[in-house]
Design an enzyme around this catalytic site. Structure first.
Site, PDB file in Angstrom:
ATOM      1  N   SER A  83      -4.255 -47.512 -11.638  1.00  0.00           N
ATOM      2  CA  SER A  83      -4.090 -48.630 -10.714  1.00  0.00           C
ATOM      3  C   SER A  83      -3.506 -49.850 -11.415  1.00  0.00           C
ATOM      4  O   SER A  83      -3.761 -50.085 -12.593  1.00  0.00           O
ATOM      5  CB  SER A  83      -5.432 -49.035 -10.101  1.00  0.00           C
ATOM      6  OG  SER A  83      -5.247 -50.178  -9.294  1.00  0.00           O
TER       7      SER A  83
ATOM      8  N   LYS B  34     -10.304 -43.337  -7.806  1.00  0.00           N
ATOM      9  CA  LYS B  34      -9.088 -44.105  -7.465  1.00  0.00           C
ATOM     10  C   LYS B  34      -8.944 -44.247  -5.945  1.00  0.00           C
ATOM     11  O   LYS B  34      -8.533 -45.295  -5.430  1.00  0.00           O
ATOM     12  CB  LYS B  34      -7.842 -43.439  -8.064  1.00  0.00           C
ATOM     13  CG  LYS B  34      -6.515 -44.100  -7.643  1.00  0.00           C
ATOM     14  CD  LYS B  34      -6.377 -45.494  -8.224  1.00  0.00           C
ATOM     15  CE  LYS B  34      -5.367 -46.426  -7.635  1.00  0.00           C
ATOM     16  NZ  LYS B  34      -4.184 -46.081  -7.011  1.00  0.00           N
TER      17      LYS B  34
ATOM     18  N   HIS C 155     -11.309 -46.831  -4.888  1.00  0.00           N
ATOM     19  CA  HIS C 155     -10.706 -48.114  -5.306  1.00  0.00           C
ATOM     20  C   HIS C 155      -9.746 -48.593  -4.212  1.00  0.00           C
ATOM     21  O   HIS C 155      -9.764 -49.745  -3.789  1.00  0.00           O
ATOM     22  CB  HIS C 155      -9.964 -47.931  -6.635  1.00  0.00           C
ATOM     23  CG  HIS C 155      -9.021 -49.044  -6.984  1.00  0.00           C
ATOM     24  ND1 HIS C 155      -7.779 -49.192  -6.382  1.00  0.00           N
ATOM     25  CD2 HIS C 155      -9.131 -50.084  -7.852  1.00  0.00           C
ATOM     26  CE1 HIS C 155      -7.170 -50.256  -6.860  1.00  0.00           C
ATOM     27  NE2 HIS C 155      -7.969 -50.819  -7.761  1.00  0.00           N
ATOM     28  N   ASN C 156      -8.915 -47.679  -3.741  1.00  0.00           N
ATOM     29  CA  ASN C 156      -7.928 -48.079  -2.736  1.00  0.00           C
ATOM     30  C   ASN C 156      -8.580 -48.396  -1.392  1.00  0.00           C
ATOM     31  O   ASN C 156      -8.120 -49.282  -0.678  1.00  0.00           O
ATOM     32  CB  ASN C 156      -6.863 -46.988  -2.578  1.00  0.00           C
ATOM     33  CG  ASN C 156      -5.826 -47.054  -3.687  1.00  0.00           C
ATOM     34  OD1 ASN C 156      -6.143 -47.479  -4.800  1.00  0.00           O
ATOM     35  ND2 ASN C 156      -4.613 -46.647  -3.414  1.00  0.00           N
TER      36      ASN C 156
ATOM     37  N   GLU D 214      -9.788 -51.718  -1.792  1.00  0.00           N
ATOM     38  CA  GLU D 214      -8.573 -52.563  -1.752  1.00  0.00           C
ATOM     39  C   GLU D 214      -8.194 -52.873  -0.290  1.00  0.00           C
ATOM     40  O   GLU D 214      -7.921 -54.022   0.059  1.00  0.00           O
ATOM     41  CB  GLU D 214      -7.455 -51.799  -2.478  1.00  0.00           C
ATOM     42  CG  GLU D 214      -6.071 -52.394  -2.419  1.00  0.00           C
ATOM     43  CD  GLU D 214      -5.038 -51.456  -3.084  1.00  0.00           C
ATOM     44  OE1 GLU D 214      -5.229 -51.085  -4.254  1.00  0.00           O
ATOM     45  OE2 GLU D 214      -4.044 -51.076  -2.432  1.00  0.00           O
TER      46      GLU D 214
END
Ligand code: 6PG
Length: 474
Positions: free
Chosen positions: A134, A188, A191-192, A195
Site C-alpha cells: 500500500s 491489504k 486496509h482498503n 480506506e
C-alpha cells in the site's frame, strides 16, 4: 545478460507505474534487480529513465534470460494486473523455476486467489507468497507498507529486502509477515475497506460543510488543514485539504467544483464487505462506504430522483452543529470503523488459523500506506494490551468515544433532518449504539423466526436452547 558473478538479488515482472517504482526503490536500497516486461519497449524506456539506478537494474529480453539472471534460490515479484494475468504469469514461469524458487504476487489480489495459488505451489512448486503493498505510486517508489503472507521460510528469504524498501516509522520498517497463504492479501483488503470508510466519512463532513453551511472549497480546506494538526492527523485528511484548496488551471474554479461526483472502485472495498458478511462480523461503516460509492455511480438515476422529489433543504443551523462537532464526529466515526476493520481481521485469523498479529498490523500501517495516521500508534498500543478486545473498549479509545459520541449523534441527527446523507457516520453511530447495549431488539427477530419456522430461541430466565413459543395455539 549478466555474468554468473553479478546475478541479481531479486527479479520483478511488470513495469507499469507501481512495478517500475517498486523496482527503482529496490535498486535504490542497494539490491541488484532483474526486470522484465511483456513488451520490450517498456523495459527499454524504463532503463533509459532510471538514471544512475540503471547500474543496479538488469533488463532481459526473454523470460528465460530473466530467470537465468537471478541468483538461486530465485525470488520474483509479480506486479501484473490482479486476476488472470497473475495465473498466466505463474504458468509461464513454473517450467523455468526450481521448486525452492519463490514467486511473490505484490498486486491487489483477492486473497481467495492467493489461497488457491499457495495451495498449487505446495502441490507443484515453486514456492509462493502474496504480499499486500500500500502507498500508491509514491509509496512504491519511496517506501510502501508491506503486508506479507505465505510460507514463513519464504518471508525469511526476502524479508530483509522488503523491510529495506518499506516505509519506516521511528526507524521501524512498515513491513511484516502476517500469516500463511492469503493472510497478507486479506489484511491489504481490509486496509482498503477501512480506506473506503475513512474517505467516505471525510466526504460526508465535507458535504455538511458545503451543503449545510454553504462553505467554499477553500474554507473547507482550511478546516481540514487545521484538523490535520490534531488527533485526526492522517494522510487522508492531508490530501483532502490539498484537494479542497486546489484550483482548476483551466477555469480557475476549485477542482472539487469541476470533478464529477461519480466514484470509481477497483473492488477491494467490496471484497472487504463481502468478507465481513461471509465471516459474520460487523463492518457496517465499511459496507456503507461501498454502497455509497455504488450509489454515486448512478448519476442518471440520482438526477431522476431529484426531479421527482426535489433536492433536500440542506441548510443547517450553525447553532445546532459546529465545526468542532464535525471534527468530533469524524474522530468517533474513525475509531468505530477501525474497530470494525480490526474485528474483521481478528475473526478471519480465528476462522483460518492465521497468525495475523493485530498490534503489528496497526504498526505497519503507521507509515507508507494510504490509511497512515497518528491514531494508528495508539491503536497499536491498545491492541498490544489486548488484541481480543473491541478497540472501542480500550481505555484510550473509550475515553475518546465518551468525549465525542454526543457530537457524532448531533451531526447524524441534524444531517438527517436537513437531508444531508451521512451513511458511514450513521452506520458507525448505530454500531456504537448496538454494541453498547445488552438489550437489543433481536428478541423480536427470534420470536418471528420461531413463529414462522420453529427455529427455536434461548430464554432470559432459563438455561439451554431450542425453546419454542406458544404460537401454534394463538
Ligand atoms: C493503496 C491503495 C491502492 C489503490 C486502491 C484504490 O493502498 O495503495 O488502496 O491499493 O489506490 O486500489 O482502490 P479503488 O480504485 O477501489 O478506490
Amino acid at each position: 545478460m549478466t555474468s554468473q558473478g553479478a546475478q541479481a538479488d531479486i527479479g520483478l515482472i511488470g513495469l507499469g507505474t507501481m512495478g517500475g517504482n517498486l523496482a527503482l526503490n529496490i535498486a535504490e536500497n542497494g539490491f541488484r534487480i532483474s526486470v522484465f516486461n511483456r513488451t520490450l519497449e517498456k523495459t527499454d524506456q524504463f532503463i533509459a529513465k532510471a538514471g544512475a539506478l540503471a547500474e543496479k537494474l538488469v533488463p532481459s529480453k526473454t523470460l528465460e534470460d530473466f530467470v537465468a539472471s537471478i541468483a538461486s534460490p530465485r525470488a520474483i515479484i509479480l506486479m501484473v494486473p490482479a486476476g488472470d494475468a497473475v495465473d498466466a504469469q505463474i504458468a509461464a514461469l513454473r517450467p523455468l523455476l526450481d521448486a525452492e524458487d519463490l514467486i511473490i504476487d505484490a498486486g491487489n489480489a483477492n486473497y481467495h486467489d492467493t489461497n488457491r495459488r499457495a495451495a498449487d505451489a505446495e502441490a507443484q512448486g515453486p514456492r509462493f507468497m502474496g504480499i499486500g503493498v500500500s502507498g500508491g505510486e509514491e509509496g512504491a517508489r519511496f517506501g510502501p507498507s508491506i503486508m506479507g503472507g505465505g510460507a514463513k521460510d519464504a518471508w525469511d528469504q526476502v524479508g530483509h529486502i522488503l523491510e529495506a524498501i518499506s516505509a519506516k516509522h521511528d526507524n521501524e520498517p512498515c513491513a511484516a509477515f502476517l500469516g500463511a497463504a492469503g493472510a497478507g492479501h486479506l489484511v491489504k483488503t481490509v486496509h482498503n475497506g477501512i480506506e473506503y470508510a475513512d474517505m467516505q466519512m471525510i466526504a460526508e463532513v465535507y458535504g455538511v460543510m458545503r451543503d449545510g453551511f454553504g462553505m467554499s472549497s477553500n474554507e473547507i480546506g482550511d478546516v481540514f488543514e487545521k484538523w490535520n494538526g490534531g488527533i485526526l492527523q492522517s494522510y487522508l485528511i492531508e490530501i483532502s485539504y490539498k484537494v479542497a484548496k486546489t484550483a482548476d488551471p483551466e477555469t480557475g474554479k476549485p477542482m472539487l467544483d469541476i470533478i464529477l461526483d461519480k466514484a470509481g472502485q477497483k473492488g477491494t472495498g467490496r471484497w472487504t464487505a463481502i468478507e465481513a458478511l461471509m465471516l459474520g462480523t460487523p463492518a457496517s461503516a465499511i459496507e456503507a462506504a461501498v454502497a455509497t460509492r455504488n450509489m454515486s455511480a448512478r448519476l442518471d438515476e440520482r438526477k431522476k430522483g431529484e426531479a421527482e422529489f426535489g433536492a433536500a433543504p440542506n441548510e443547517l443551523d450553525r447553532e445546532a452543529v459546529s465545526i468542532d462537532a464535525l471534527e468530533a464526529a469524524l474522530i468517533a466515526g474513525k475509531i468505530i470503523c477501525y474497530a470494525q476493520g480490526f474485528g474483521l481481521i481478528l475473526e478471519a485469523a480465528k476462522q483460518y488459523g492465521w497468525a495475523m498479529p493485530l498490534p503489528e498490523i496497526a504498526k505497519i500501517w503507521r507509515n507508507g500506506c494510504i490509511i497512515r495516521s497518528a491514531m494508528l500508534n495508539d491503536m497499536s498500543a491498545a491492541l498490544a494490551d489486548d488484541d481480543e478486545r473491541n478497540l472501542m473498549l480500550a481505555p484510550f479509545f473509550s475515553d475518546k468515544l465518551k468525549e465525542t459520541e454526543a457530537m457524532l449523534r448531533q451531526v447524524v441527527a441534524q444531517a438527517a433532518l436537513h437531508g444531508l446523507p451521512v451513511p458511514a457516520l450513521s452506520a458507525a453511530l448505530s454500531y456504537f449504539d448496538i454494541m453498547r447495549t445488552s438489550c437489543s431488539t433481536a428478541n423480536m427477530l427470534q420470536g418471528q423466526r420461531d413463529f414462522f419456522g420453529a427455529h427455536g430461541f434461548e430464554r432470559t430466565d432459563k438455561d439451554g436452547t431450542g425453546y419454542h413459543g406458544p404460537w401454534a395455539m394463538g
